[in-house]
Design a protein around this motif. Structure first.
Motif, PDB file in Angstrom:
ATOM      1  N   LEU A  24      22.532   0.486 -26.298  1.00  0.00           N
ATOM      2  CA  LEU A  24      21.492  -0.129 -25.474  1.00  0.00           C
ATOM      3  C   LEU A  24      21.647   0.266 -24.004  1.00  0.00           C
ATOM      4  N   VAL A  25      22.897   0.370 -23.546  1.00  0.00           N
ATOM      5  CA  VAL A  25      23.142   0.807 -22.167  1.00  0.00           C
ATOM      6  C   VAL A  25      22.633   2.228 -21.959  1.00  0.00           C
ATOM      7  N   VAL A  26      22.935   3.109 -22.902  1.00  0.00           N
ATOM      8  CA  VAL A  26      22.459   4.493 -22.804  1.00  0.00           C
ATOM      9  C   VAL A  26      20.936   4.538 -22.810  1.00  0.00           C
ATOM     10  N   LEU A  27      20.327   3.720 -23.654  1.00  0.00           N
ATOM     11  CA  LEU A  27      18.866   3.693 -23.735  1.00  0.00           C
ATOM     12  C   LEU A  27      18.248   3.269 -22.407  1.00  0.00           C
ATOM     13  N   VAL A  28      18.842   2.277 -21.755  1.00  0.00           N
ATOM     14  CA  VAL A  28      18.323   1.808 -20.458  1.00  0.00           C
ATOM     15  C   VAL A  28      18.531   2.878 -19.392  1.00  0.00           C
ATOM     16  N   ILE A  29      19.708   3.522 -19.378  1.00  0.00           N
ATOM     17  CA  ILE A  29      19.999   4.538 -18.359  1.00  0.00           C
ATOM     18  C   ILE A  29      19.066   5.728 -18.487  1.00  0.00           C
ATOM     19  N   SER A  30      18.599   6.003 -19.707  1.00  0.00           N
ATOM     20  CA  SER A  30      17.708   7.156 -19.892  1.00  0.00           C
ATOM     21  C   SER A  30      16.392   6.995 -19.141  1.00  0.00           C
ATOM     22  N   TYR A  49      13.154  12.350 -19.192  1.00  0.00           N
ATOM     23  CA  TYR A  49      12.491  12.829 -20.399  1.00  0.00           C
ATOM     24  C   TYR A  49      11.612  14.039 -20.072  1.00  0.00           C
ATOM     25  N   ARG A  50      10.978  14.019 -18.913  1.00  0.00           N
ATOM     26  CA  ARG A  50      10.199  15.190 -18.483  1.00  0.00           C
ATOM     27  C   ARG A  50      11.122  16.380 -18.231  1.00  0.00           C
ATOM     28  N   ASN A  51      12.281  16.105 -17.645  1.00  0.00           N
ATOM     29  CA  ASN A  51      13.252  17.165 -17.404  1.00  0.00           C
ATOM     30  C   ASN A  51      13.763  17.755 -18.714  1.00  0.00           C
ATOM     31  N   LEU A  52      13.907  16.896 -19.707  1.00  0.00           N
ATOM     32  CA  LEU A  52      14.366  17.336 -21.020  1.00  0.00           C
ATOM     33  C   LEU A  52      13.368  18.302 -21.645  1.00  0.00           C
ATOM     34  N   VAL A  53      12.084  18.003 -21.521  1.00  0.00           N
ATOM     35  CA  VAL A  53      11.043  18.851 -22.095  1.00  0.00           C
ATOM     36  C   VAL A  53      10.885  20.145 -21.307  1.00  0.00           C
ATOM     37  N   ALA A  54      11.148  20.084 -20.004  1.00  0.00           N
ATOM     38  CA  ALA A  54      10.934  21.263 -19.149  1.00  0.00           C
ATOM     39  C   ALA A  54      12.122  22.205 -19.122  1.00  0.00           C
ATOM     40  N   ASP A  55      13.298  21.759 -19.568  1.00  0.00           N
ATOM     41  CA  ASP A  55      14.506  22.582 -19.496  1.00  0.00           C
ATOM     42  C   ASP A  55      14.581  23.503 -20.719  1.00  0.00           C
ATOM     43  N   PRO A  56      14.557  24.828 -20.539  1.00  0.00           N
ATOM     44  CA  PRO A  56      14.609  25.748 -21.693  1.00  0.00           C
ATOM     45  C   PRO A  56      15.895  25.616 -22.503  1.00  0.00           C
ATOM     46  N   ALA A  57      17.000  25.237 -21.864  1.00  0.00           N
ATOM     47  CA  ALA A  57      18.266  25.127 -22.587  1.00  0.00           C
ATOM     48  C   ALA A  57      18.185  24.051 -23.659  1.00  0.00           C
ATOM     49  N   THR A 231      19.752  13.108 -17.826  1.00  0.00           N
ATOM     50  CA  THR A 231      19.109  13.828 -18.929  1.00  0.00           C
ATOM     51  C   THR A 231      19.922  13.685 -20.204  1.00  0.00           C
ATOM     52  N   ILE A 232      21.256  13.637 -20.069  1.00  0.00           N
ATOM     53  CA  ILE A 232      22.116  13.479 -21.234  1.00  0.00           C
ATOM     54  C   ILE A 232      21.864  12.143 -21.913  1.00  0.00           C
ATOM     55  N   ALA A 233      21.523  11.110 -21.123  1.00  0.00           N
ATOM     56  CA  ALA A 233      21.188   9.811 -21.695  1.00  0.00           C
ATOM     57  C   ALA A 233      19.851   9.863 -22.426  1.00  0.00           C
ATOM     58  N   ALA A 234      18.924  10.660 -21.899  1.00  0.00           N
ATOM     59  CA  ALA A 234      17.620  10.786 -22.556  1.00  0.00           C
ATOM     60  C   ALA A 234      17.751  11.444 -23.922  1.00  0.00           C
TER      61      ALA A 234
END
Length: 257
Positions: A24-30, A49-57, A231-234
């Motif tokens: 739950l903590v990770v979910l909130v931090i995301s 979450y936007r950064n996650l979608v935009a990052d090619p890696a 981003t790691i939390a997302a």
């Protein structure tokens, strides 16, 4: 008796809260608006979450995970179901030894299995290849399929299969018309379980992947060892939701079965 029931329920609730609190903590931090991992977050935002979608890696690692997950889960389900049928229904000498051998990845530490596969794949030239990753994930997920389908076979009445054979059905038709429909919930549960395990597998992917062939857990590991942001939390929250959805589907299949 009522007091004991309440006490047992309270203890179970506390244990469940203890196990779920980090998730739950990770979910909130995301959803944090801050630039660093911080709890409670200074504000709410979807930027990670936007950064996650935009990052090619991350997109490339997700594509690799899907390319490994789907064939590995399907192959493991087919092989594990066949092995469970042979061990439970077949009259094989040394069935107990074979069952122990097939289930050994459950008790052997993952790093040992990953190192062994690395040495074997190096001789075969499979290190850093998609085929090598698929085979490694199959090795790790087959035991779960064997255990799940084998348990379902042991509680299934063999008289139904004998009745079909007595009516003239050949072995393949008996399997297709009687055995497989009765095993369908267990096979589907095994497939979902194998998919979740393959998606979360780190050690085999870390040992036998490459710089350009990274699964999502390997990419997460790489980010955690360097400078990382929420981003790691997302991605962790998304992995948790995927696993939760698969487990819910598995529970529904078992209930219907």
């Amino acid at each position: 008796m009522t007091a004991w029931r309440w006490l047992r329920g309270a203890v179970c609730a506390l244990v469940g809260l203890y196990l779920l609190a980090p998730l739950l903590v990770v979910l909130v931090i995301s959803f944090s608006s801050g630039a660093f991992l911080r709890f409670p977050p200074p504000g709410l935002s979807l930027q990670w979450y936007r950064n996650l979608v935009a990052d090619p890696a991350w997109l490339d690692s997700l594509a690799v995970s899907l390319q490994v997950l789907l064939p590995a889960a399907l192959i493991a389900t087919a092989l594990g179901t066949a092995a469970a049928l042979a061990l439970v229904r077949g009259k094989i000498r040394g069935a107990a030894f074979l069952a122990a051998f097939l289930l050994s990845p459950l008790v052997v530490p993952g790093v040992i299995t990953a190192a062994g596969l690395f040495l074997a794949f190096r001789l075969l030239g499979w290190n850093g290849t998609l085929a090598g990753l698929v085979i490694g994930h199959v090795v790790l997920t087959v035991p779960y399929v064997v255990a799940t389908v084998g348990a379902a076979l042991r509680v299934m009445d063999p008289a139904l299969e004998r009745a079909a054979a007595g009516l003239g059905a050949p072995p393949w038709m008996t399997f297709r018309r009687v055995t497989l429909p009765l095993l369908a919930p267990a096979v589907a549960s095994s497939l979902l379980f194998a998919m979740v395990l393959s998606f979360d597998e780190l050690m085999v992917s870390l040992f036998n992947g490459s710089a350009t062939l990274r699964t999502v857990p390997v990419q997460m590991w790489s980010n955690l060892r360097g400078d990382f942001d929420p981003t790691i939390a997302a991605i962790a929250a998304l992995c948790f939701l995927v696993a939760l959805t698969a487990l819910a589907a598995e529970a529904l299949l078992r209930r219907r079965g």
